[in-house]
Design an enzyme around this catalytic site. Sequence first.
Site, PDB file in Angstrom:
ATOM      1  CG  HIS A 153       0.104  -1.958   3.973  1.00 18.50           C
ATOM      2  ND1 HIS A 153      -1.214  -1.699   4.258  1.00 18.50           N
ATOM      3  CD2 HIS A 153       0.704  -0.762   3.850  1.00 18.50           C
ATOM      4  CE1 HIS A 153      -1.407  -0.394   4.290  1.00 18.50           C
ATOM      5  NE2 HIS A 153      -0.252   0.205   4.048  1.00 18.50           N
ATOM      6  CE  LYS A 159     -12.375 -11.187   2.328  1.00 21.44           C
ATOM      7  NZ  LYS A 159     -11.870 -10.308   3.372  1.00 21.44           N
ATOM      8  NE  ARG A 160      -6.711  -8.715  -6.686  1.00 18.19           N
ATOM      9  CZ  ARG A 160      -5.733  -8.011  -7.243  1.00 18.19           C
ATOM     10  NH1 ARG A 160      -5.768  -6.706  -7.216  1.00 18.19           N
ATOM     11  NH2 ARG A 160      -4.747  -8.612  -7.862  1.00 18.19           N
ATOM     12  CE  LYS A 217      -7.046 -10.676   0.477  1.00 11.36           C
ATOM     13  NZ  LYS A 217      -7.602  -9.703   1.444  1.00 11.36           N
ATOM     14  CB  THR A 273     -10.455  -2.137   5.062  1.00 10.88           C
ATOM     15  OG1 THR A 273     -10.160  -2.520   3.721  1.00 10.88           O
ATOM     16  CG2 THR A 273      -9.221  -1.541   5.720  1.00 10.88           C
ATOM     17  CE  LYS A 320     -13.768  -0.991   2.506  1.00 11.20           C
ATOM     18  NZ  LYS A 320     -13.293  -1.569   1.233  1.00 11.20           N
TER      19      LYS A 320
HETATM   20  C1  PLP Z   1     -12.340  -2.573   1.031  1.00  9.63           C
HETATM   21  C2  PLP Z   1     -12.000  -3.063  -0.303  1.00  9.63           C
HETATM   22  C3  PLP Z   1     -11.030  -4.049  -0.446  1.00  9.63           C
HETATM   23  C4  PLP Z   1     -10.312  -4.677   0.732  1.00  9.63           C
HETATM   24  O1  PLP Z   1     -11.013  -5.831   1.131  1.00  9.63           O
HETATM   25  P1  PLP Z   1     -10.387  -6.870   2.186  1.00  9.63           P
HETATM   26  O2  PLP Z   1     -11.490  -7.848   2.378  1.00  9.63           O
HETATM   27  O3  PLP Z   1     -10.105  -6.110   3.426  1.00  9.63           O
HETATM   28  O4  PLP Z   1      -9.194  -7.457   1.557  1.00  9.63           O
HETATM   29  C5  PLP Z   1     -10.727  -4.498  -1.713  1.00  9.63           C
HETATM   30  N1  PLP Z   1     -11.353  -4.002  -2.794  1.00  9.63           N
HETATM   31  C6  PLP Z   1     -12.306  -3.054  -2.690  1.00  9.63           C
HETATM   32  C7  PLP Z   1     -12.978  -2.556  -3.920  1.00  9.63           C
HETATM   33  C8  PLP Z   1     -12.656  -2.547  -1.448  1.00  9.63           C
HETATM   34  O5  PLP Z   1     -13.588  -1.586  -1.362  1.00  9.63           O
END
Ligand code: PLP
Length: 809
Positions: free
Chosen positions: A361, A549-550, A555, A657, A661
């Site tokens: 990952h 995101k985190r 990032k 991901t 979305k």
């Molecule tokens: C999809 C998702 C993530 C992943 O987000 P990235 O931008 O791809 O790091 C993190 N937290 C939640 C709650 C998510 O639904």
Amino acid sequence: MTKIFETPQQFADEYLRVLTAEVGKDLAGCTNTERYQALAKLIAQKANQQFAQSDSENAKSDKKKVYYFSLEFLLGPLLDNYLLNYGIRDVVTEGLDSMGIKLDDVLAEEGDPGLGNGGLGRLAACFLDSMAAEGILGFGNGMRYRYGLFRQKIEGGRQVEVTDNWLDKGYPWETRHDESSVIVRFGGEVVRHEDESGKFWFSQEGGEMVKAVPYDVPIIGMDGKTVNRLRLWSAEPAQEDFDLDAFNRGDYAAAAKFRTDAEAISEILYPNDAGEHGRILRLKQEYLFVAAGLASIIRNFKFDHPDADWKRFPELVAIHTNDTHPAMCGAELMRLLVDEEGLDWDTAWGIVTKSISYTNHTVLPEALEKWPIDTFQRLLPRVYMYIDEINRHYMESFPREGEGWQDRLRNTAILWDGQVRMANLSVICSHSVNGVAQIHTDILKRETLHDFYAMTPEKFNNKTNGISPRRFLANANPSLARLITEKIGDGWLRDAEELKRLEAFANDDAFLDALAASKRENKERLARYIAAQTGVELDVNSIFDVQVKRFHAYKRQLLNIFKVMDIYNRMLADPSYKPHKTSFIFAGKAASAYTFAKETIRLINSVADVVNNDERVNDYIKVAFVPNFAVSNAQLIYPATEISEQISTAGKEASGTSNMKLMMNGALTLGTLDGANIEIAELAGMQNEKIFGMKVDEVEALRRSDYFAWDVVNNDREHIGRCVEQLVDGTFGALSGNFESIHAELMNNNDYDFVIADFASYTQAWRELTDSYDDAREWQRKALANIANSGHFSSDRTIREYARDIWHV
Ligand SMILES: *Cc1c(COP(=O)(O)O)cnc(C)c1O
């Protein structure tokens, strides 16, 4: 397919039965929480019955089972998703209506289980959904953490961490299975036995015994045809050896110490991105869920196939390891097959390597898991012996030829320099190693795992991540889902490639208007939520520009907030400059030990405090930080987004991901060529996204060059130079002080993540993208192109690829 409830009346009758039986009150006396719990229990009961029935049918068949080992499953709320998958949303809505209850009020009661950090855990949850949708017998194996990461509050702009006691009201979806408990041993010693003939074997003696107790959560697939199971392990003392003497002395803590020591193992979820490495409890968690999970698989295998030859195990069982957290699967399965089942080494090794597969990952070096050998050996003496032996076999069979073989051996060995290297253990024990987006797999082959790739190229493959279209489109965005279904039917729920058919409506004014109206509705919904949570009022006529995101340096939330600071500075310097009206929305947690990430959160909130309250600019720009990012509020944020910020330093984000979305919800990506952004831009068309910044080879070249960030800062005093200065000059310091540590990190490490290097390209891309917003029709067409081409990123597609190429089911 018959539905579990045919009529609203049938549903209502069963619901009332469960409500009175479980809650012990009548409907009127129940709180909404109790109403939710009863409804969840009712659905869980139905699903459990279905599981039990199909499980005994499957026992008679030779259908292969897939076990997905992951320390995280970021499930999010389940009820709405299960009503959709069972096809009973309307029946339940009507049934509840007849009792004067609104389904939405009941749904709002479900919280987020604290079982994951972010992307990796959410991927595992989407995979469970897709395995069930695809009719695969796919079971999750994970940990039941008593406490989640933490709940995030914002005070004085700072992240404040509050205990996430997510189980405080119970969890209606789970069922405890005491009878399936597994005893797991830590520590102690390994004793060698030998009989007269010279045959020898080992046994483990002493140490700490812990009881792993499974809690099962049903996983209901689309159309309710398949119900699978997620098995979550909780640690408890193996014996109730209560210390009565200590109790009588009044030393209650000592009296119950055996309990707290054991329970500590499943007490907390560890953060994924800083500071918490090398904790012995984490190693215990990893072993507990591996050992209990494998013991449970073997019991199940023997029960289903009492006469089966062990050699058939890989035909009937696939074990997938999500990242290196379950890396001990190989060694533990060897131990079970050799020590407990009496197989010889070579036979066992053949079984292990045919059964296990591994997903990598991350390529971040600090995230590659390693454990000191002495710690490892003391905690897990027998498993360590197996690792040592696997390593010895590996080294002995290593081809000692060709230039540099010593380096290759050193890079790929499991044990080296006093450490157990979990990624190497994972690769060596697996028949398949995959990355999670094409560029990520390419980097694994070229750099991170290059020496393995050169020796065993056939092991390596790419499986670009995906997301559940049920959850992230149908559940999250009902207005868009309705619109799509009106045009192309609801087949996209099962085969998301059907979304492609929406391209036929690219010039249908009425459809594009409806698309815009849906987006507006979602923006209004989010604006209400943000106002309620933060007090910040957003203008729904502004562009919703979102990065959720985190928090992590790579990032680059810092790059984003620099952009906002720059827009603010430009507006003050030149009153005639009017940016496009924009709401900048951020959300995400920072690991509690990760100072840089936490300071970035404080900077965003400090900029928000200044910008939102400055009348010279706040008709044009606003900043909102949504606290406590989780699946539940993510489902409100993604559908309202127009610009999806995916701005990691090229080469660092394995896949991402949220980019998928957001694409599926009609946002345009403002992003670097990193992770799955590349595939998104290829599929939707470059012209329908906004790509900027350095590419991975340019990043690598710049790192090797004599790049000096101070030069860039000094040569652009008005823009990036000004932002860097404002970290420490008080401009944004009123709320809770300046940002010296960000300044120091950035400048002393010569702009490690290339925030400064990519700044000009990024701000220009943003200006061009937002300028194009005024051609509303064209923007809607681009949004449509994103939606229509997002079907490839359904996790159903990803799972079909795993099933075909890796699991062979
Ligand atoms: C999809 C998702 C993530 C992943 O987000 P990235 O931008 O791809 O790091 C993190 N937290 C939640 C709650 C998510 O639904």
